[in-house]
Design an enzyme around this catalytic site. Structure first.
Site, PDB file in Angstrom:
ATOM      1  N   ARG A   9       0.856  -1.208   0.000  1.00  0.00           N
ATOM      2  CA  ARG A   9       0.000   0.000   0.000  1.00  0.00           C
ATOM      3  C   ARG A   9       0.886   1.250   0.000  1.00  0.00           C
ATOM      4  O   ARG A   9       0.553   2.270   0.611  1.00  0.00           O
ATOM      5  CB  ARG A   9      -0.974   0.005   1.179  1.00  0.00           C
ATOM      6  CG  ARG A   9      -1.819  -1.266   1.268  1.00  0.00           C
ATOM      7  CD  ARG A   9      -2.810  -1.254   2.426  1.00  0.00           C
ATOM      8  NE  ARG A   9      -3.180  -2.617   2.785  1.00  0.00           N
ATOM      9  CZ  ARG A   9      -3.814  -2.984   3.870  1.00  0.00           C
ATOM     10  NH1 ARG A   9      -4.188  -2.074   4.754  1.00  0.00           N
ATOM     11  NH2 ARG A   9      -4.105  -4.251   4.109  1.00  0.00           N
ATOM     12  N   GLU A  35       2.402  -2.361  -4.199  1.00  0.00           N
ATOM     13  CA  GLU A  35       1.134  -3.092  -4.131  1.00  0.00           C
ATOM     14  C   GLU A  35       0.062  -2.123  -3.653  1.00  0.00           C
ATOM     15  O   GLU A  35       0.308  -1.324  -2.753  1.00  0.00           O
ATOM     16  CB  GLU A  35       1.286  -4.274  -3.161  1.00  0.00           C
ATOM     17  CG  GLU A  35       0.078  -5.171  -3.016  1.00  0.00           C
ATOM     18  CD  GLU A  35      -0.918  -4.733  -1.943  1.00  0.00           C
ATOM     19  OE1 GLU A  35      -2.002  -5.331  -1.884  1.00  0.00           O
ATOM     20  OE2 GLU A  35      -0.635  -3.795  -1.166  1.00  0.00           O
ATOM     21  N   ASP A  37      -4.620  -1.483  -3.567  1.00  0.00           N
ATOM     22  CA  ASP A  37      -5.935  -2.122  -3.618  1.00  0.00           C
ATOM     23  C   ASP A  37      -6.922  -1.239  -4.367  1.00  0.00           C
ATOM     24  O   ASP A  37      -6.909  -0.018  -4.186  1.00  0.00           O
ATOM     25  CB  ASP A  37      -6.471  -2.316  -2.194  1.00  0.00           C
ATOM     26  CG  ASP A  37      -5.446  -2.974  -1.281  1.00  0.00           C
ATOM     27  OD1 ASP A  37      -5.349  -4.199  -1.323  1.00  0.00           O
ATOM     28  OD2 ASP A  37      -4.737  -2.250  -0.545  1.00  0.00           O
ATOM     29  N   LYS A 104      -9.851  -5.684  -4.937  1.00  0.00           N
ATOM     30  CA  LYS A 104     -10.496  -5.890  -3.637  1.00  0.00           C
ATOM     31  C   LYS A 104     -12.008  -5.954  -3.809  1.00  0.00           C
ATOM     32  O   LYS A 104     -12.659  -6.872  -3.367  1.00  0.00           O
ATOM     33  CB  LYS A 104     -10.173  -4.727  -2.692  1.00  0.00           C
ATOM     34  CG  LYS A 104      -8.988  -4.948  -1.822  1.00  0.00           C
ATOM     35  CD  LYS A 104      -9.307  -5.817  -0.622  1.00  0.00           C
ATOM     36  CE  LYS A 104      -8.044  -6.068   0.170  1.00  0.00           C
ATOM     37  NZ  LYS A 104      -7.786  -7.477   0.447  1.00  0.00           N
TER      38      LYS A 104
END
Length: 227
Positions: A9, A35, A37, A104
């Site tokens: 994140r 990374e 979402d 997600k």
């Protein structure tokens, strides 16, 4: 091949997760990848936020998929950040590292596929610049059907064997197991099956050292500078 350093994140240990500040900090640490979402909001844009609601990370309340982009943009992530769109994140990163997009929310496969197709067609990206992961088998399957050129990663916090079976079904390129599931032998087994192993969320120096010993392909961490 060096083990890839992937900011979780962004650099979640240093800045509010999934914000432009967090992604900028990860870039400053020289990560190989980031990374993040994604969910689809009510007005159709892909927005970068982990939870299904805004309650934990913002000063607002409500479900992400029921709110428009302008409603989401009106919220604050303390101290001074807002929920970014995937497009804004890609503008910031500007090919300086690869991005692992985790689907997600539900029904994210189609917009993620459209987003990638657009960047490949119009912005000089290659399909090799993308890695899309999910815990949701149906989203991975949908993306695989929509766009088989996109590299997929199967997330798991339950079973490496099951993730490998899913990966075989989906022709995925990687599995993304929680680090507690990994052993030297199951990492080797994944490699023998032609799969990359990207593990999460590895923050403790001892765990990082163990993952390196197991010869994983990438480590996702809140503290990418520790890798």
């Amino acid at each position: 091949m060096p083990i890839l350093t992937i900011g979780h994140r962004g650099a979640k240990g240093h800045e509010p997760e999934n914000t432009l500040a967090s992604f900028a900090q990860a870039l400053a640490f020289g990560v190989h990848g980031i990374e993040l979402d994604v969910h689809v909001c009510a007005s159709g844009e892909l927005v970068v936020i982990h939870d299904f609601t805004v309650d934990r990370v913002t000063n607002g309340s409500g479900e992400v998929h029921k709110m428009t982009l302008s409603q989401l943009k009106a919220l604050t992530i303390e101290p001074d950040q807002s929920i970014p769109t995937l497009e804004e994140v890609y503008t910031l990163i500007n090919k300086r590292c690869f991005v692992n997009i985790e689907m997600k929310g539900r029904h994210t496969a189609q917009p993620v596929s459209d987003f990638i197709i657009d960047l490949v067609a119009n912005n000089g990206y290659q399909y090799s610049d993308f890695l899309v992961s999910s815990f949701q088998h149906e989203e991975l399957e949908a993306l695989s059907n929509l766009n088989p050129k996109v590299a997929l990663g199967v997330l798991t916090q339950a079973s490496v064997t099951e993730a490998m079976e899913w990966a075989a079904q989906l022709k995925a390129k990687a599995i993304h197991p929680h680090f507690s599931l990994l052993t030297e032998s199951n990492v080797q087994k994944a490699h023998d099956a032609g799969l990359k192993v990207y593990t999460w969320t590895v923050n403790d120096p001892e765990d990082i050292a163990r993952m390196k010993l197991y010869n994983v392909d990438g480590i996702i961490s809140d503290y990418p500078e520790r890798l």
